[in-house]
Write an enzyme that holds these catalytic residues in place. Structure first.
Site: not given
Lengths: 271, 217
Positions: A180, A184, A228, A232
């Site tokens: 992630c 991010h 969501r 991802c």
């Protein structure tokens, strides 16, 4: 209700108009996107789903012919105001840290007598197939609109889930070395033209978390947080996570704790 | 002399890369106290009907494990260890030519699909995998929809010249980015066979060839 529907139709037309012009220079595109988000704020298709969710909440359904009105999301049976903004949290009755979706499914099983595998079959909508869970989560989420996210993760089980979430956030694998954090973990970056939030900060996590559930224009559907995050993992080229699985809940604890203090604006509307 | 210059150049390149690509997360961090349990939780969070060859994507090599452990910001000794080990993985095309066709490279750079699995929205089987360079880098000036996770590569060859050393650096970096910058956000395209050595030579040409749009405008 009819007024809401008309607003939605107008909103959809605006989406279509703006979607056509999306390939210009980046600053221009960003401006357009901001404009169309503003235009849509008054006609979010998610409003329709929220109304449907309210009806489902009160309707007697399932083998036990019961409504969900006694479902406890952590603030007491039936107390929904601000509940979503304080999830995930530890629940004594199950001994688990649960997010809004796992708690909702728990109530559909215990209060209404549904089988878990039946109620989770349509955990997200597809063209032509609606999802009760999506509608209910949109309704429950909206009851936290205007309230601050508050997931301090102080209970030992919540704290552990926060640490698990953090571990998963930075865990790399797959044929693209993704985690992630790759997309991010920094401020002020873009992938193509899409702005990326730094989810390790309050500002970034807050901006991301405050608008879920959210109507996704590109998908033509409302997405829940589970939807969501599971997507991802798809974008990271991982295999498919289980719906309601612990690493998805742990990621939410991580993100909600980071976002704590941010005021909810839900249901949202996104690209 | 040439070697020395190359070393200096590499160091300079690595420095800019470091400055631009490092996460600003500060100091190295202690190991997550629940990492063993977290790994179990993660592994148990996938649908049981994922085929084994999908699940194998969750395996981690040493570099992945260390990058996760140090939140992508390992201490110098660990960084060095990763970079050395990764350098040793780089393989070259059989004919030894590192410059392919920039026109092919341009297609690979723009193509972002391929490799998505799962039951909801997988890519069709045999979808070619793209390099998706534009997701993170500016390249040709005419493409305005570029990302900023990586540094701009606009005028890559024009700025650096196209000596053999630069060509090799570009090839090596795409093949295994972690050989130069441990825990960079950039995938290791060659190591994972995401791109073939031949495809990498095309991307190298896209970056280096004076006729490539990367080096025009």
């Amino acid at each position: 209700m009819i007024q809401r529907f008309i607003r939605t139709l107008v909103g959809a037309a605006v989406v279509a108009a703006f979607a056509g012009s999306a390939a210009a220079q980046d600053s221009k595109v960003a401006d357009e996107l901001a404009k169309y988000r503003e235009a849509l704020a008054d006609g979010n298709p998610a409003d329709l789903l929220e109304v449907k969710g309210a009806a489902l909440w009160a309707e007697k359904r399932g083998p036990k012919n019961a409504s969900l009105e006694q479902c406890d999301f952590g603030l007491g049976p039936g107390k929904l105001d601000g509940a979503y903004a304080q999830l995930p949290r530890y629940f004594k009755d199950t001994g688990k840290v649960m997010d809004v979706e796992s708690r909702l499914v728990h109530c559909m099983v215990t209060l209404q007598g549904f089988k878990q595998e039946d109620v989770t079959k349509q955990w997200f909508s597809k063209p032509g197939t609606e999802s009760d869970i999506e509608a209910l989560v949109t309704f429950i989420g909206a009851k936290s609109n205007g309230m601050p996210i508050n997931v301090p993760a102080t209970h030992p089980e919540e704290k552990k889930m926060y640490q698990i979430g953090e571990y998963v956030f930075y865990r790399r694998s797959g044929p693209q070395d993704f985690s992630c954090a790759i997309c991010h973990g920094q401020d002020g970056k873009r992938i193509r033209l899409q702005e990326l939030g730094n989810l390790t900060t309050k500002e970034g996590a807050g901006t991301a978390m405050k608008t879920w559930p959210s109507y996704r224009v590109s998908q033509g559907a409302v997405w829940t947080m589970e939807r969501r995050l599971i997507d991802c993992m798809r974008q990271a080229r991982f295999p498919e996570p289980k719906y309601l699985s612990d690493s998805i809940i742990a990621l939410q604890v991580y993100l909600q704790k980071n976002a704590t203090g941010t005021v909810m604006e839900t249901p949202g509307i996104k690209r | 002399m040439k070697k020395l210059m190359f070393a200096a150049l590499c160091a300079a390149l690595a420095q800019t890369a470091l400055a631009q690509e490092r996460t600003p997360s500060g100091k190295a961090v202690a190991k997550n106290p629940v990492s063993a349990e977290a790994e179990q939780v993660f592994r148990n969070s996938f649908r049981p009907d994922n085929p084994k060859y999908w699940m194998s994507r969750l395996e981690q090599d040493d570099a992945m494990k260390l990058c996760g452990q140090y939140k992508d910001n390992p201490p110098a000794a660990v960084r060095q260890k990763i970079e050395l080990a990764q350098k040793a993985t780089i393989r070259y095309p059989v004919d030894g030519k590192l410059m392919g066709k920039w026109q092919e490279g341009e297609k690979i750079a723009a193509h972002g699909r391929g490799g998505h699995i799962g039951f909801i929205q997988p890519d069709a089987p045999m979808t070619p995998r793209g390099g998706n360079c534009y997701a993170c880098h500016q390249l040709a000036a005419k493409e305005v929809a570029y990302g900023t996770i990586g540094p701009s590569l606009h005028h890559f060859g024009k700025l650096r010249g196209n000596s053999d050393d630069i060509v090799k650096y570009a090839y090596d970096k795409i093949y295994n980015s972690n050989a130069f910058n441990a825990c960079t956000n950039m995938p290791r395209f060659g190591l994972h066979n995401w791109l073939t050595p031949e495809e990498i030579t095309h991307v190298v040409a896209f970056l280096m060839d004076p006729e490539s749009p990367v080096n025009k405008d």
